[in-house]
Design a protein around this motif. Structure first.
Motif, PDB file in Angstrom:
ATOM      1  N   LEU A 145      -3.537  17.117   0.287  1.00  0.00           N
ATOM      2  CA  LEU A 145      -4.203  15.970  -0.336  1.00  0.00           C
ATOM      3  C   LEU A 145      -5.430  15.495   0.434  1.00  0.00           C
ATOM      4  CD1 LEU A 145      -1.033  13.850  -1.268  1.00  0.00           C
ATOM      5  CD2 LEU A 145      -2.396  15.298  -2.795  1.00  0.00           C
ATOM      6  N   SER A 146      -5.712  16.116   1.553  1.00  0.00           N
ATOM      7  CA  SER A 146      -6.753  15.612   2.456  1.00  0.00           C
ATOM      8  C   SER A 146      -8.150  15.594   1.841  1.00  0.00           C
ATOM      9  CB  SER A 146      -6.774  16.437   3.746  1.00  0.00           C
ATOM     10  OG  SER A 146      -7.083  17.788   3.467  1.00  0.00           O
ATOM     11  N   GLU A 147      -8.404  16.466   0.865  1.00  0.00           N
ATOM     12  CA  GLU A 147      -9.737  16.542   0.281  1.00  0.00           C
ATOM     13  C   GLU A 147      -9.869  15.790  -1.033  1.00  0.00           C
ATOM     14  OE1 GLU A 147     -12.393  17.804   1.761  1.00  0.00           O
ATOM     15  OE2 GLU A 147     -11.096  18.181   3.499  1.00  0.00           O
ATOM     16  N   THR A 148      -8.785  15.196  -1.523  1.00  0.00           N
ATOM     17  CA  THR A 148      -8.857  14.537  -2.832  1.00  0.00           C
ATOM     18  C   THR A 148      -8.381  13.086  -2.828  1.00  0.00           C
ATOM     19  OG1 THR A 148      -6.650  15.359  -3.449  1.00  0.00           O
ATOM     20  CG2 THR A 148      -8.547  16.728  -4.033  1.00  0.00           C
ATOM     21  N   LEU A 149      -7.351  12.777  -2.055  1.00  0.00           N
ATOM     22  CA  LEU A 149      -6.714  11.462  -2.166  1.00  0.00           C
ATOM     23  C   LEU A 149      -7.648  10.352  -1.673  1.00  0.00           C
ATOM     24  CD1 LEU A 149      -3.943  10.436  -3.127  1.00  0.00           C
ATOM     25  CD2 LEU A 149      -3.310  10.207  -0.717  1.00  0.00           C
ATOM     26  N   CYS A 150      -7.851   9.351  -2.526  1.00  0.00           N
ATOM     27  CA  CYS A 150      -8.740   8.231  -2.215  1.00  0.00           C
ATOM     28  C   CYS A 150      -7.983   6.909  -2.061  1.00  0.00           C
ATOM     29  CB  CYS A 150      -9.796   8.075  -3.308  1.00  0.00           C
ATOM     30  SG  CYS A 150     -10.889   9.492  -3.483  1.00  0.00           S
ATOM     31  N   ILE A 151      -6.910   6.737  -2.823  1.00  0.00           N
ATOM     32  CA  ILE A 151      -6.163   5.474  -2.821  1.00  0.00           C
ATOM     33  C   ILE A 151      -4.703   5.764  -2.496  1.00  0.00           C
ATOM     34  CG2 ILE A 151      -5.426   3.501  -4.206  1.00  0.00           C
ATOM     35  CD1 ILE A 151      -7.967   3.839  -5.876  1.00  0.00           C
ATOM     36  N   LEU A 152      -4.183   5.050  -1.493  1.00  0.00           N
ATOM     37  CA  LEU A 152      -2.798   5.252  -1.074  1.00  0.00           C
ATOM     38  C   LEU A 152      -2.122   3.902  -0.892  1.00  0.00           C
ATOM     39  CD1 LEU A 152      -0.483   7.087  -0.090  1.00  0.00           C
ATOM     40  CD2 LEU A 152      -1.485   6.948   2.211  1.00  0.00           C
ATOM     41  N   ASN A 153      -0.955   3.753  -1.510  1.00  0.00           N
ATOM     42  CA  ASN A 153      -0.166   2.532  -1.381  1.00  0.00           C
ATOM     43  C   ASN A 153       1.181   2.891  -0.752  1.00  0.00           C
ATOM     44  OD1 ASN A 153       1.240   0.141  -1.612  1.00  0.00           O
ATOM     45  ND2 ASN A 153       0.564  -0.287  -3.709  1.00  0.00           N
ATOM     46  N   ILE A 154       1.394   2.432   0.488  1.00  0.00           N
ATOM     47  CA  ILE A 154       2.641   2.707   1.219  1.00  0.00           C
ATOM     48  C   ILE A 154       3.301   1.409   1.686  1.00  0.00           C
ATOM     49  CG2 ILE A 154       1.988   5.021   1.950  1.00  0.00           C
ATOM     50  CD1 ILE A 154       1.126   3.790   4.632  1.00  0.00           C
ATOM     51  N   SER A 155       3.028   0.312   1.028  1.00  0.00           N
ATOM     52  CA  SER A 155       3.559  -0.990   1.438  1.00  0.00           C
ATOM     53  C   SER A 155       5.087  -1.030   1.371  1.00  0.00           C
ATOM     54  CB  SER A 155       2.988  -2.090   0.538  1.00  0.00           C
ATOM     55  OG  SER A 155       1.581  -2.189   0.680  1.00  0.00           O
ATOM     56  N   LYS A 156       5.690  -1.856   2.234  1.00  0.00           N
ATOM     57  CA  LYS A 156       7.128  -2.151   2.220  1.00  0.00           C
ATOM     58  C   LYS A 156       8.003  -0.898   2.360  1.00  0.00           C
ATOM     59  CE  LYS A 156       6.450  -6.217  -0.720  1.00  0.00           C
ATOM     60  NZ  LYS A 156       6.822  -6.896  -1.979  1.00  0.00           N
ATOM     61  N   ASN A 157       7.737  -0.112   3.402  1.00  0.00           N
ATOM     62  CA  ASN A 157       8.508   1.109   3.609  1.00  0.00           C
ATOM     63  C   ASN A 157       8.956   1.297   5.064  1.00  0.00           C
ATOM     64  OD1 ASN A 157       8.710   2.432   0.984  1.00  0.00           O
ATOM     65  ND2 ASN A 157       6.495   2.676   1.098  1.00  0.00           N
ATOM     66  N   ASN A 158       8.942   0.226   5.859  1.00  0.00           N
ATOM     67  CA  ASN A 158       9.392   0.278   7.265  1.00  0.00           C
ATOM     68  C   ASN A 158       8.605   1.266   8.118  1.00  0.00           C
ATOM     69  OD1 ASN A 158      11.476  -1.603   6.783  1.00  0.00           O
ATOM     70  ND2 ASN A 158      12.874   0.020   6.138  1.00  0.00           N
ATOM     71  N   ILE A 159       7.391   1.586   7.742  1.00  0.00           N
ATOM     72  CA  ILE A 159       6.580   2.553   8.479  1.00  0.00           C
ATOM     73  C   ILE A 159       6.114   1.937   9.794  1.00  0.00           C
ATOM     74  CG2 ILE A 159       4.417   3.861   8.419  1.00  0.00           C
ATOM     75  CD1 ILE A 159       4.813   4.038   5.361  1.00  0.00           C
ATOM     76  N   ASP A 160       6.294   2.673  10.903  1.00  0.00           N
ATOM     77  CA  ASP A 160       5.906   2.142  12.220  1.00  0.00           C
ATOM     78  C   ASP A 160       4.814   2.961  12.906  1.00  0.00           C
ATOM     79  OD1 ASP A 160       7.343   4.384  12.807  1.00  0.00           O
ATOM     80  OD2 ASP A 160       8.939   3.372  13.923  1.00  0.00           O
ATOM     81  N   GLU A 161       4.360   4.044  12.294  1.00  0.00           N
ATOM     82  CA  GLU A 161       3.221   4.799  12.823  1.00  0.00           C
ATOM     83  C   GLU A 161       2.565   5.585  11.688  1.00  0.00           C
ATOM     84  OE1 GLU A 161       2.949   8.271  13.331  1.00  0.00           O
ATOM     85  OE2 GLU A 161       4.897   8.804  12.482  1.00  0.00           O
ATOM     86  N   ILE A 162       1.263   5.882  11.865  1.00  0.00           N
ATOM     87  CA  ILE A 162       0.514   6.516  10.775  1.00  0.00           C
ATOM     88  C   ILE A 162      -0.213   7.784  11.224  1.00  0.00           C
ATOM     89  CG2 ILE A 162       0.216   4.414   9.417  1.00  0.00           C
ATOM     90  CD1 ILE A 162      -2.598   4.189  10.616  1.00  0.00           C
ATOM     91  N   TRP A 163       0.194   8.366  12.345  1.00  0.00           N
ATOM     92  CA  TRP A 163      -0.455   9.593  12.812  1.00  0.00           C
ATOM     93  C   TRP A 163      -0.431  10.676  11.742  1.00  0.00           C
ATOM     94  CZ3 TRP A 163      -3.629   9.296  16.576  1.00  0.00           C
ATOM     95  CH2 TRP A 163      -3.390   8.486  17.691  1.00  0.00           C
ATOM     96  N   ASP A 164       0.679  10.778  10.993  1.00  0.00           N
ATOM     97  CA  ASP A 164       0.818  11.844   9.991  1.00  0.00           C
ATOM     98  C   ASP A 164      -0.198  11.721   8.856  1.00  0.00           C
ATOM     99  OD1 ASP A 164       2.909  12.876  11.422  1.00  0.00           O
ATOM    100  OD2 ASP A 164       4.470  11.956  10.202  1.00  0.00           O
ATOM    101  N   LEU A 165      -0.783  10.540   8.703  1.00  0.00           N
ATOM    102  CA  LEU A 165      -1.737  10.326   7.610  1.00  0.00           C
ATOM    103  C   LEU A 165      -3.183  10.568   8.030  1.00  0.00           C
ATOM    104  CD1 LEU A 165      -0.224   7.046   6.102  1.00  0.00           C
ATOM    105  CD2 LEU A 165       0.231   9.409   5.420  1.00  0.00           C
ATOM    106  N   ALA A 166      -3.409  10.868   9.286  1.00  0.00           N
ATOM    107  CA  ALA A 166      -4.770  11.036   9.801  1.00  0.00           C
ATOM    108  C   ALA A 166      -5.607  12.049   9.024  1.00  0.00           C
ATOM    109  CB  ALA A 166      -4.712  11.410  11.285  1.00  0.00           C
TER     110      ALA A 166
END
Length: 323
Positions: A145-166
């Protein structure tokens, strides 16, 4: 159990309102939008006659599995939030899918999105997760998805780090409220890679209370327009960018001076400890104990006279001599 079938579509109000001058098959073939939200649907039946379907609304139902959508090669929008899904599956044939809504399900892993080469929006907010668990992301899907995804909603999911989304370098909007992000340094590092980010919402997260949180993110995201629902003034942004550039330049200059001083004055190697002589330990120890190389001490011998000995009762014969 309610199944979404062509017969159910035939009974829908939209088809009933037609003059029925066309057959059901003709109607289904021309159908582009289908809305069966909040209809207690549990399963999707064969809808292959709806070959031109582009938008499908199935939110607020009881669907546990995505199936029988292989025909929908023209589908661009799929709304399946608030169902009973625990995983993502059977979407690989939807090559034109642009918007995918899966919020409010029970998904634990965002995966199997590798074939969605046109996906621009992904909404997976508010998953009903087991206690203590967080939503995780399959690296293969994120990379795809790295070349296409523009909008991402990950609210309310207990996420504590975002390295994987870099790798999502095309992101323009990120909604990530009500999570557990705390590391401001990590967030800055990742956001600097998202050069197109324009809207960011991290409200109600621990990281929002970090010192200079807003200033640091504005300087990290150079074209950010909205942070946590507040517009960013261009004058304020430029001031913060210039301030950070000045601060970085001063630090670089100070670091250069430190290196130069260490090179020209090797005796001064640790500014926190103060100047240190290379033989300081040996010199200090020589003061606390005699050195084996020290000069021998001088000894003085006192000899008592004969009269002093007689005065103490010692009989000393008196010598007489001739003149």
């Amino acid at each position: 159990m309610v199944h979404l079938t062509v017969h159910l579509i035939a009974k829908s109000s939209n088809y009933s309102k037609t003059c029925r001058s066309e057959s059901l098959q003709q109607y289904l073939k021309k159908l582009t939008h289908l809305n069966f939200s909040n209809k207690s649907i549990e399963d999707i039946d064969d809808l292959s006659m709806c070959r031109n379907l582009t938008v499908l609304y199935l939110y607020d139902n009881q669907i546990s599995k995505i199936c029988n959508l292989g025909f929908a090669s023209n589908l661009t929008n799929l709304y399946m939030q608030n169902n009973n899904k625990s995983c993502i599956e059977n979407l690989s044939s939807l090559h034109k899918l642009s918007k995918l809504f899966l919020g409010g399900n029970s998904i634990t892993v965002v995966e199997r999105l590798d074939e969605l080469k046109s996906l621009k929006e992904l909404h997976v907010e508010g998953q009903k997760l087991p206690r203590g668990e967080k939503l995780v992301f399959d690296p293969r899907s994120i990379s795809s998805l790295s070349e296409t995804l523009c909008i991402l909603n990950i609210s309310k999911n207990n996420i504590d780090e975002i390295w994987d989304l870099a790798p999502l370098r095309k992101l323009t909007h990120l909604y990530a409220t009500d999570n557990q992000l705390q590391d401001i340094q990590e967030i800055e590092t990742v956001f600097r890679q998202w050069s197109q980010l324009r809207l960011l919402n991290l409200n109600r997260k621990p990281v929002c209370h970090k010192p200079k949180y807003r200033d640091r993110l504005i300087t990290a995201c150079r074209i950010l327009e909205d942070l946590d629902g507040k517009q960013i003034n261009e004058l304020s942004r430029q001031f913060l960018i210039n301030w950070k550039a000045s601060k970085d330049a001063k630090k670089k200059l100070d670091d250069g001076k430190d290196i130069k001083e260490q090179t020209t004055n090797p005796l001064t190697t640790d500014f926190r400890m103060g100047p240190q002589h290379p033989f300081a330990h040996e010199r200090s120890s020589s003061l606390s104990k005699p050195s084996e190389y020290a000069s021998p001490a001088l000894h003085f011998e006192y000899k008592e006279t004969a009269e002093e000995k007689r005065s103490r009762g010692i009989n000393i014969p008196v010598r007489t001599g001739r003149l």
